[in-house]
Design an enzyme around this catalytic site. Structure first.
Site, PDB file in Angstrom:
ATOM      1  CD  GLN A 171      -7.179  11.329  -1.672  1.00 53.72           C
ATOM      2  OE1 GLN A 171      -6.061  10.861  -1.597  1.00 53.72           O
ATOM      3  NE2 GLN A 171      -8.069  11.198  -0.690  1.00 53.72           N
ATOM      4  CG  ASP A 209      -0.991   5.492   3.482  1.00 55.14           C
ATOM      5  OD1 ASP A 209      -1.461   5.211   2.371  1.00 55.14           O
ATOM      6  OD2 ASP A 209      -1.638   6.063   4.371  1.00 55.14           O
ATOM      7  CG  HIS A 217      -1.928   1.081   1.255  1.00 55.80           C
ATOM      8  ND1 HIS A 217      -3.280   0.846   1.223  1.00 55.80           N
ATOM      9  CD2 HIS A 217      -1.797   2.428   1.275  1.00 55.80           C
ATOM     10  CE1 HIS A 217      -3.932   1.985   1.242  1.00 55.80           C
ATOM     11  NE2 HIS A 217      -3.051   2.976   1.268  1.00 55.80           N
ATOM     12  CD  GLU A 262      -6.619   6.907   5.541  1.00 55.47           C
ATOM     13  OE1 GLU A 262      -7.153   7.112   4.432  1.00 55.47           O
ATOM     14  OE2 GLU A 262      -5.402   7.107   5.761  1.00 55.47           O
ATOM     15  CG  HIS A 289      -7.674   4.343   0.930  1.00 58.46           C
ATOM     16  ND1 HIS A 289      -7.142   3.825  -0.209  1.00 58.46           N
ATOM     17  CD2 HIS A 289      -6.672   5.066   1.520  1.00 58.46           C
ATOM     18  CE1 HIS A 289      -5.872   4.212  -0.324  1.00 58.46           C
ATOM     19  NE2 HIS A 289      -5.563   4.966   0.712  1.00 58.46           N
ATOM     20  CD1 TRP A 303      -3.155  12.171   3.629  1.00 61.48           C
ATOM     21  CD2 TRP A 303      -2.026  12.268   1.700  1.00 61.48           C
ATOM     22  NE1 TRP A 303      -4.045  12.433   2.624  1.00 61.48           N
ATOM     23  CE2 TRP A 303      -3.392  12.490   1.436  1.00 61.48           C
ATOM     24  CE3 TRP A 303      -1.124  12.276   0.627  1.00 61.48           C
ATOM     25  CZ2 TRP A 303      -3.871  12.736   0.146  1.00 61.48           C
ATOM     26  CZ3 TRP A 303      -1.599  12.511  -0.644  1.00 61.48           C
ATOM     27  CH2 TRP A 303      -2.957  12.747  -0.874  1.00 61.48           C
ATOM     28  CG  HIS A 363      -1.369   6.833  -1.809  1.00 61.10           C
ATOM     29  ND1 HIS A 363      -2.657   7.024  -2.251  1.00 61.10           N
ATOM     30  CD2 HIS A 363      -1.481   6.143  -0.643  1.00 61.10           C
ATOM     31  CE1 HIS A 363      -3.511   6.479  -1.378  1.00 61.10           C
ATOM     32  NE2 HIS A 363      -2.813   5.945  -0.397  1.00 61.10           N
TER      33      HIS A 363
END
Ligand code: 17E
Ligand code: FE2
Length: 417
Positions: free
Chosen positions: A156, A313, A59, A217, A214, A319, A61
């Site tokens: 997203q 992630d 996982h 979360e 997702h 983030w 991005h």
């Protein structure tokens, strides 16, 4: 190539491993290989270090990696400021395929250095120029045989909460994205979230694709999309091809609900992903004290026989500002916050970043140290799981399908007393 005198994770003793034509040809107890073979050029002396299948990043991005600070840093540290900062990034400057690819490739180099050979990445399909999709699809092709990449269509900004959300998902799947993603907890309403899940599974069936969503979360104990995700996977027989990612809200569910939920989760056969470094950073931000840890029930799910893989992630993005591509660091954080620091936990802890990830990615023939399988492995500068985690041992050799992709000489300190 012969790897001489190595441990193999999960086996007793020392071994010599012969790889030829990209396949494990022979795995024999150490010293049984003829002397002539020892003199061959292509012998790697492992000195008792541990060989294991490569680490798996389930996982990340990759379209956002290494963008932290542009146009500004995430000042609150919340998931929601991450999403809005990324929105600013993608809407205030032209996105360039070659630049996205170069950032993603730099992240892959960092991950490769730390033993990763299989990666599942999200790509934001609500960035409507689709440059990220183009970039990661090209990179996936270019990296084949070095690092294997699976892509997920990640909405997203939502599917139902966007006027053309469904079309964007379909367009991504038509372009060759592998898996269907989602973000039900971020949709405008609970009803939209549920409707998005039905759309996701319909799309997965149509394209014969895995589902990687997702899910919940958020620290809201009322966010219960997981039960619907698991039920749909169960109804459609899609559990082994489904991943529920993050499921942070499970850390806020009450125990009575959770014990009922676990029966469904088990029956559904779905897989889980948790990103303990990113989630402990992003979640619990609205709490004062007591402050929640913001992660799913990693230990309890595992003890109930379910598959949980840990991932990063992010690497330096809107983030999460830190990260160097090292899953051992994520695992170290995970065993602490999930309190999996007992002897039995630590003895098997590397499962979370290797074999469990391989299950999330539905790997099979290409994964495992066995005669006849692809010769893909890493050699760690340590003897067992606990030692590797404790020292965050470097990867001294990483071989993918018989091809060496990383060699590293570990630094040695001279302590002067
Ligand atoms: N987007 C999202 O919704 N959640 C995350 N953890 C990241 C991106 C990294
Ligand atoms: Fe994520």
């Amino acid at each position: 190539m012969i790897i001489r005198n190595c441990r193999i994770r999960g086996k007793e003793g020392l071994f010599d491993v012969v790889c030829e034509n990209g396949i494990f040809q022979k795995i024999t107890p150490h010293k049984s290989i003829l002397e002539e073979a020892m003199e061959e050029e292509n012998v790697f002396e492992a000195e008792g270090r541990m060989m294991m299948p490569p680490f798996v990043e389930p996982h990340i991005h990759l379209d956002c990696v290494l963008t932290a600070g542009i146009p500004h840093y995430n000042m609150s540290g919340t998931l929601f400021e991450g999403i809005s900062t990324w929105h600013e990034y993608k809407t205030t400057q032209p996105l360039v395929v070659s630049e996205i690819k170069e950032r993603a490739k730099e992240a892959l180099r960092l991950m490769a250095e730390h033993g990763v050979q299989f990666v599942r990445t999200h790509v934001d399909v609500t960035e409507t120029s689709f440059k990220g999709v183009e970039a990661l699809l090209e990179l996936k092709e270019e990296m084949k045989g070095t690092i294997e990449i699976q892509t997920i269509a990640f909405p997203q900004n939502g599917i139902m909460s966007l006027k053309n959300g469904k079309e964007l998902m379909i367009r991504a799947m038509d372009m060759g994205i592998d898996c269907v993603g989602g973000i039900p907890h971020y949709e405008y309403t609970r009803e939209y979230g549920l409707e998005s899940l039905k759309f996701i599974f319909d799309l997965a069936e149509k394209y014969d694709a895995c589902v990687d969503v997702h899910c919940d979360e958020i620290d809201d104990g009322q966010s219960r999309f997981l039960e619907t995700l698991a039920t749909m996977a169960w109804e459609r027989g899609w559990g082994k091809r489904t991943v529920a990612a993050h499921t942070c809200a499970m850390g806020s569910y009450n125990d009575a609900y959770c014990s009922k939920l676990f029966r469904l989760l088990k029956d559904s056969e779905i897989n889980f992903n948790s990103c303990p470094a990113a989630s402990t950073h992003l979640q619990g931000r609205i709490d004062t004290f007591p402050k929640r840890r913001g992660i799913t029930r990693i230990k309890e799910l595992s003890e109930a026989g379910m598959n949980v893989a840990l991932g990063q992630d992010s690497i330096s993005d809107p983030w999460y500002p830190l990260g160097v591509g090292n899953l051992l660091r994520v695992l170290e954080m995970g065993v602490h916050v999930a309190q999996m620091t007992g002897y039995e936990d630590l003895r098997h802890c590397l499962d979370f970043i290797s074999t469990n990830g391989a299950k999330n990615l539905c790997l099979d023939q290409e994964y495992g140290i066995e005669e006849g399988k692809d010769a893909s492995f890493i050699l760690l500068d340590g003897k067992n799981d606990m030692e590797v985690l404790r020292f965050l041992s470097p990867v001294v050799l990483s071989v993918h399908k018989g091809k060496t992709i990383v060699e590293k000489i570990p630094a040695k300190a001279k302590v002067l007393f």
